[in-house]
Design a protein around this motif. Structure first.
Motif, PDB file in Angstrom:
ATOM      1  N   ARG A  75       0.861  -1.184   0.000  1.00  0.00           N
ATOM      2  CA  ARG A  75       0.000   0.000   0.000  1.00  0.00           C
ATOM      3  C   ARG A  75       0.894   1.230   0.000  1.00  0.00           C
ATOM      4  N   VAL A  76       0.658   2.118  -0.971  1.00  0.00           N
ATOM      5  CA  VAL A  76       1.540   3.276  -1.146  1.00  0.00           C
ATOM      6  C   VAL A  76       0.719   4.548  -1.288  1.00  0.00           C
ATOM      7  N   ARG A  77       1.419   5.670  -1.157  1.00  0.00           N
ATOM      8  CA  ARG A  77       0.790   6.977  -1.360  1.00  0.00           C
ATOM      9  C   ARG A  77       1.762   7.826  -2.171  1.00  0.00           C
ATOM     10  N   VAL A  78       1.234   8.523  -3.167  1.00  0.00           N
ATOM     11  CA  VAL A  78       2.088   9.309  -4.048  1.00  0.00           C
ATOM     12  C   VAL A  78       1.379  10.618  -4.393  1.00  0.00           C
ATOM     13  N   THR A  79       2.171  11.665  -4.553  1.00  0.00           N
ATOM     14  CA  THR A  79       1.642  12.974  -4.916  1.00  0.00           C
ATOM     15  C   THR A  79       2.256  13.417  -6.240  1.00  0.00           C
ATOM     16  N   GLY A  80       1.444  14.023  -7.071  1.00  0.00           N
ATOM     17  CA  GLY A  80       1.932  14.495  -8.354  1.00  0.00           C
ATOM     18  C   GLY A  80       0.805  15.097  -9.172  1.00  0.00           C
ATOM     19  N   THR A  81       1.051  15.203 -10.477  1.00  0.00           N
ATOM     20  CA  THR A  81       0.068  15.783 -11.396  1.00  0.00           C
ATOM     21  C   THR A  81      -0.321  14.747 -12.440  1.00  0.00           C
ATOM     22  N   LEU A  82      -1.602  14.535 -12.622  1.00  0.00           N
ATOM     23  CA  LEU A  82      -2.090  13.583 -13.613  1.00  0.00           C
ATOM     24  C   LEU A  82      -1.964  14.165 -15.014  1.00  0.00           C
ATOM     25  N   LYS A 113       2.835  12.516 -12.920  1.00  0.00           N
ATOM     26  CA  LYS A 113       4.163  13.118 -12.889  1.00  0.00           C
ATOM     27  C   LYS A 113       4.463  13.618 -11.486  1.00  0.00           C
ATOM     28  N   ARG A 114       5.529  13.098 -10.915  1.00  0.00           N
ATOM     29  CA  ARG A 114       5.916  13.484  -9.560  1.00  0.00           C
ATOM     30  C   ARG A 114       6.817  14.721  -9.584  1.00  0.00           C
ATOM     31  N   ASP A 115       7.071  15.251  -8.406  1.00  0.00           N
ATOM     32  CA  ASP A 115       7.866  16.474  -8.317  1.00  0.00           C
ATOM     33  C   ASP A 115       9.275  16.285  -8.864  1.00  0.00           C
ATOM     34  N   VAL A 120       4.747   7.575 -13.130  1.00  0.00           N
ATOM     35  CA  VAL A 120       4.244   6.269 -12.728  1.00  0.00           C
ATOM     36  C   VAL A 120       2.809   6.147 -13.237  1.00  0.00           C
ATOM     37  N   LEU A 121       2.487   5.005 -13.814  1.00  0.00           N
ATOM     38  CA  LEU A 121       1.118   4.783 -14.275  1.00  0.00           C
ATOM     39  C   LEU A 121       0.201   4.519 -13.087  1.00  0.00           C
ATOM     40  N   VAL A 122      -0.974   5.139 -13.135  1.00  0.00           N
ATOM     41  CA  VAL A 122      -1.975   4.925 -12.098  1.00  0.00           C
ATOM     42  C   VAL A 122      -3.234   4.365 -12.750  1.00  0.00           C
ATOM     43  N   VAL A 146      -2.361  16.229  -6.994  1.00  0.00           N
ATOM     44  CA  VAL A 146      -3.271  15.253  -6.375  1.00  0.00           C
ATOM     45  C   VAL A 146      -2.434  14.262  -5.561  1.00  0.00           C
ATOM     46  N   THR A 147      -3.058  13.702  -4.562  1.00  0.00           N
ATOM     47  CA  THR A 147      -2.435  12.639  -3.770  1.00  0.00           C
ATOM     48  C   THR A 147      -3.270  11.386  -3.930  1.00  0.00           C
ATOM     49  N   ILE A 148      -2.611  10.299  -4.330  1.00  0.00           N
ATOM     50  CA  ILE A 148      -3.307   9.040  -4.614  1.00  0.00           C
ATOM     51  C   ILE A 148      -2.759   7.949  -3.703  1.00  0.00           C
ATOM     52  N   THR A 149      -3.684   7.224  -3.118  1.00  0.00           N
ATOM     53  CA  THR A 149      -3.322   6.063  -2.304  1.00  0.00           C
ATOM     54  C   THR A 149      -3.799   4.812  -3.031  1.00  0.00           C
TER      55      THR A 149
END
Length: 257
Positions: A75-82, A113-115, A120-122, A146-149
């Motif tokens: 289980r992960v959490r990532v922040t970036g722009t879709l 797209k991360r900072d 990474v594909l979501v 956005v932040t996606i878990t």
């Protein structure tokens, strides 16, 4: 007094007996294999359930640190722009997108797209066929940070029953990470994130499509193979008994034999 069974009659059973033994070995092997698969499936289900409840979610593994045996279903959490203009639709079926219905539609795979600039594909979730056009679910095309878990997944292996993708037509039938990245001309992580059920604006896509209650019917399959093996033993036993019984009766009716 019953006549003894002739050696020729016994020898005539050699070929059927050998064939039956080979079939019996195969059937028993299949039964044992299904029991092994049952244990593996139970371990996998336990692993998925445990990781789906992990708190706090872990950060994404670096490209060189990705180890599917260790990291998949983390289980992960990532922040970036879709990058919504580069989303890919993958044909699929969702049983839980609408209660009580199994819908045909698509999974929406979007690069995030991360900072640090990495992508990474979501798998954002499922949309029914009538919402294939992104313009019909504009509210879900989230802009900005956005932040996606979700949970990490490796590439999905295409089986013989799954059609081959047609990248030129945008037709995809399995979550082929490398193939999708190549078609888009981008470089992504060697894994994707299955987004959790956190609602998206407008309700679509619907995340949380990763099932943790995977079907586990291997015990039934094992009983089936063992049952067929038992039937084979019974059928051969009856066949051999009749063959030898006919030989004894034939010999009794023909003393010169």
């Amino acid at each position: 007094m019953p006549r003894p069974v002739r050696p020729d009659a016994v020898r005539s059973l050699a070929a059927p007996a050998l064939a039956s033994l080979i079939c019996l070995a195969i059937l028993l092997s299949l039964g044992v294999w299904q029991l092994q698969r049952k244990g593996e499936k139970e371990a996998l289900i336990g692993r998925i359930v445990a990781r789906s409840r992990a708190e706090p979610p872990a950060p994404l593994p670096a490209r060189g640190d990705w180890n599917p045996a260790r990291d998949e279903f983390e289980r992960v959490r990532v922040t970036g722009t879709l990058l919504n203009d580069q989303e890919t639709l993958v044909h699929g079926l969702a049983a839980g997108a609408v209660p009580g219905k199994a819908l045909q539609g698509f999974y929406v795979l979007t690069p995030l797209k991360r900072d640090d600039g990495s992508l990474v594909l979501v798998n954002r979730g499922f949309v029914p066929t009538e919402l294939k056009d992104a313009a019909r679910r504009e509210a879900g095309q989230v802009a900005g940070s956005v932040t996606i878990t979700g949970m990490l997944r490796g590439p999905e292996i295409r089986t013989m029953f799954v059609p081959a993708p047609e990248p030129a037509k945008g037709e995809w039938f399995h979550r082929d990470i490398d193939g999708i990245a190549a078609a888009k001309g981008i470089t992504v992580m060697p894994y994707l994130i299955e987004a959790d059920a956190t609602p998206n604006p407008g309700g679509w896509p619907k995340g949380g499509q990763l099932r943790v209650d995977l079907p586990n019917n291997h015990m039934q399959y094992a009983f089936t193979w063992f049952g067929i093996a038992a039937c084979l033993v019974g059928v051969f036993g009856v066949f051999a008994w009749k063959r030898l019984s006919e030989d004894r009766h034939g010999a009794a009716g023909n003393p010169a034999a």
